[in-house]
Design an enzyme around this catalytic site. Structure first.
Site, short mmCIF file in Angstrom:
data_model
loop_
_atom_site.label_atom_id
_atom_site.label_comp_id
_atom_site.label_asym_id
_atom_site.label_seq_id
_atom_site.Cartn_x
_atom_site.Cartn_y
_atom_site.Cartn_z
N HIS A 55 27.78 -36.98 16.21
CA HIS A 55 29.05 -36.58 15.58
C HIS A 55 30.12 -37.64 15.83
O HIS A 55 30.82 -37.60 16.84
CB HIS A 55 29.47 -35.23 16.17
CG HIS A 55 30.65 -34.60 15.50
ND1 HIS A 55 30.86 -33.25 15.50
CD2 HIS A 55 31.68 -35.13 14.80
CE1 HIS A 55 31.97 -32.97 14.84
NE2 HIS A 55 32.50 -34.10 14.42
N HIS A 102 33.16 -40.18 13.67
CA HIS A 102 33.91 -40.48 12.45
C HIS A 102 34.18 -41.99 12.47
O HIS A 102 34.95 -42.46 13.31
CB HIS A 102 35.22 -39.69 12.42
CG HIS A 102 35.01 -38.20 12.46
ND1 HIS A 102 34.82 -37.45 11.33
CD2 HIS A 102 34.91 -37.34 13.50
CE1 HIS A 102 34.64 -36.17 11.67
NE2 HIS A 102 34.68 -36.09 12.99
N LEU A 103 33.52 -42.71 11.57
CA LEU A 103 33.66 -44.17 11.59
C LEU A 103 34.69 -44.68 10.58
O LEU A 103 34.95 -45.87 10.51
CB LEU A 103 32.30 -44.83 11.34
CG LEU A 103 31.25 -44.57 12.44
CD1 LEU A 103 29.93 -45.24 12.08
CD2 LEU A 103 31.74 -45.05 13.80
N ASN A 142 33.61 -37.30 6.25
CA ASN A 142 35.01 -37.12 5.83
C ASN A 142 35.72 -38.47 5.76
O ASN A 142 36.68 -38.75 6.46
CB ASN A 142 35.76 -36.15 6.75
CG ASN A 142 35.87 -36.62 8.18
OD1 ASN A 142 35.04 -37.41 8.64
ND2 ASN A 142 36.89 -36.16 8.89
N ASP A 196 32.42 -36.46 19.12
CA ASP A 196 33.38 -36.22 18.03
C ASP A 196 34.42 -37.36 18.00
O ASP A 196 35.62 -37.12 17.88
CB ASP A 196 34.07 -34.86 18.14
CG ASP A 196 34.82 -34.50 16.86
OD1 ASP A 196 34.75 -35.26 15.88
OD2 ASP A 196 35.47 -33.44 16.85
N HIS A 221 42.15 -42.80 15.39
CA HIS A 221 43.33 -42.86 14.52
C HIS A 221 44.16 -44.08 14.90
O HIS A 221 44.08 -44.56 16.04
CB HIS A 221 44.18 -41.59 14.68
CG HIS A 221 43.50 -40.37 14.16
ND1 HIS A 221 43.34 -40.11 12.82
CD2 HIS A 221 42.89 -39.33 14.81
CE1 HIS A 221 42.70 -38.97 12.66
NE2 HIS A 221 42.39 -38.48 13.85
O1 DOR Z 1 39.88 -33.50 15.77
C1 DOR Z 1 39.21 -33.73 14.78
N1 DOR Z 1 39.27 -34.91 14.13
N2 DOR Z 1 38.40 -32.77 14.32
C2 DOR Z 1 37.75 -32.89 13.15
O2 DOR Z 1 37.03 -32.01 12.80
C3 DOR Z 1 37.94 -34.07 12.31
C4 DOR Z 1 38.35 -35.24 13.09
C5 DOR Z 1 38.86 -36.38 12.27
O3 DOR Z 1 38.18 -36.76 11.32
O4 DOR Z 1 39.93 -36.92 12.59
ZN ZN Z 2 34.67 -31.34 13.33
#
Ligand code: DOR
Ligand code: ZN
Length: 447
Positions: A68, A70-71, A102, A312, A316
């Protein structure tokens, strides 16, 4: 033509592999990118051309796989690029990651899956497995072309970042591809609570801000695991945070549902009172919960109800995590701290269990190779230094994101080496300096 990876003997490490029941000093002989043998002592037929990699003082285990991350590729290079994300993964001890869809645009069709695979392969190093979205544009209402994505190489399906809003779309998606091995990964958060800034409870009441309660997660988990039950689809709950969600998972398993759940480092270590100062950087979804939830989550890992770890990783740009709380983006850069944080939290568990949660159980969930050092497997190996004190300094992250739940925290386990298909993509000595010489892989090393 790809360059051939040199043959290597990884010598003198404590090798821990739950699939082999092994915890002993061994040599791992790698030939043509594959584990050829695990040897007690020196190889019987030494390959004089093989490089000797001295791993004394290291633990070597099957390569860790993060299910899990996010790249941010494509779409948000100011937050992360494939290069920076995969470098962060290597430095964090991961040899493979599964990338959530996403992105902008979302990974919701076969061509997007293929493009991500090609882009990651062009970078090399850590393996990157795409996760396709369940619904078109992740909008939650119409099923995406799942079979096409599976054929193109998607290892799972998820609308992560949000719950798949339509039960009808989710049910039909699960029913129509029940025959495929790719699991569904649920982000459980009832959309009716959109706009929540934190956990709903005593602390949010005190602060006077809108929250999402445990129920927002647990009720969706119950819905989704019912879909799993009626369709027979393999299911997985992302970032479990609420104690009632654990109850739901236990119930589903007790009725024979093939389901699992994952724990993240921030949910097993942090609580909602850390937002008492309206700290925007601590905003995450699902939100940090109460101490009671943290206790329940840790107990669920200890008793094996939850047997998968995930970072996760949600990087950012610095401005995105600035106050006010109401405007801050959600999530932390987790790849470079996940291993240390989980080994610290669960120091009483056998190391083999932690290795299974980071590797073997993830490989099984995603149906990907790895998760074992059994001869014949790809030579994906994670090296760790135990009893190696270090302090989290986000400025030193290879991830472009700097937000972490653990800034300034001291840990005593540190990833030391990541080997992918026999190639050393990250290696540092005990003081954290990149290893020099022919064995050093500089691609993923900052220096
Ligand atoms: O905290 C989160 N950030 N939860 C998520 O489900 C998505 C993720 C993101 O893509 O920033
Ligand atoms: Zn999530």
């Amino acid at each position: 033509m790809k360059n051939r990876v040199p043959n290597r003997d990884f010598v003198g490490a404590r090798v821990i592999d739950p699939t082999l029941g092994l915890d002993a000093i061994r040599t791992i002989a790698v030939r043509n990118g594959v584990i050829a043998a695990i040897i007690d002592g020196a190889p019987a037929e030494p390959d004089l051309d093989a490089e000797r990699v001295d791993c004394a003082g290291m633990v070597l285990c099957p390569g860790f796989i993060d299910p899990h991350v996010h790249l941010r590729h494509p779409g948000d290079p100011q937050k992360e690029t494939l290069e920076s994300g995969l470098a962060a993964a290597a430095a964090g001890g991961f040899t493979a990651v599964a990338a959530m869809p996403n992105t902008r645009p979302p990974i919701d069709r076969a061509s997007a899956v293929s493009q991500l695979i090609r882009a990651a392969e062009a970078i090399g190093g850590v393996r990157c497995y795409p996760i396709g979205s369940v619904t078109i544009a992740r909008a939650g209402d119409s099923m995406a072309a799942l079979r096409g994505m599976a054929k193109a190489g998607a290892v799972a399906f998820s609308d992560d970042g949000a719950t798949t809003a339509s039960l009808k779309a989710l049910y039909h998606a699960a029913r129509l591809i029940a025959d495929l091995p790719q699991p569904f990964l649920s982000h459980c958060d009832d959309p009716a609570f959109e706009g929540a800034l934190m956990n709903e409870g005593a602390i949010s009441d005190l602060l006077g801000v809108a929250g999402a309660p445990n129920l927002a997660e647990a009720a969706i988990a119950a819905r989704d695991l019912l879909v799993a039950r009626v369709t027979g689809k393999r299911w997985h709950l992302c970032h479990v945070s609420a104690r009632e969600t654990i109850d739901v998972l236990r119930w589903a398993r007790s009725t024979g549902v093939d389901a699992s759940g994952e724990a993240t480092p921030h949910h097993v270590r942090c609580t909602d009172d850390q937002l008492l100062g309206f700290d925007a950087s601590m905003r995450v979804n699902p939100p940090l919960r109460s101490a009671t939830d943290v206790r329940a989550l840790k107990a669920a890992v200890v008793d094996g109800t939850i047997d998968i770890f995930a970072s996760d990783h949600a990087p950012h740009a610095p401005d995105d995590k600035e106050p006010p709380l109401s405007h801050a983006c959600v999530g932390f850069s987790g790849l470079e701290t996940a291993v240390a944080a989980m080994f610290d939290t669960f120091r009483d568990l056998p190391i083999a269990t932690l290795v299974a949660n980071f590797s073997t159980n993830v490989a099984r969930l995603l149906g990907v190779e790895g998760g074992t050092l059994a001869p014949g497997s790809p030579a994906d190996i994670t090296g760790l230094h135990l009893e190696r004190q270090w302090t989290v300094d986000p400025a030193a992250f290879l991830s472009k994101g700097r937000a972490t739940a653990f800034s300034g925290q001291a840990f005593d386990v540190k990833p030391a080496m990541s080997v992918v298909g026999g190639a050393i993509v990250y290696a540092v000595d005990r003081s954290g300096r990149p290893l020099q010489g022919p064995n050093a892989a500089r691609r993923a090393v900052k220096a």
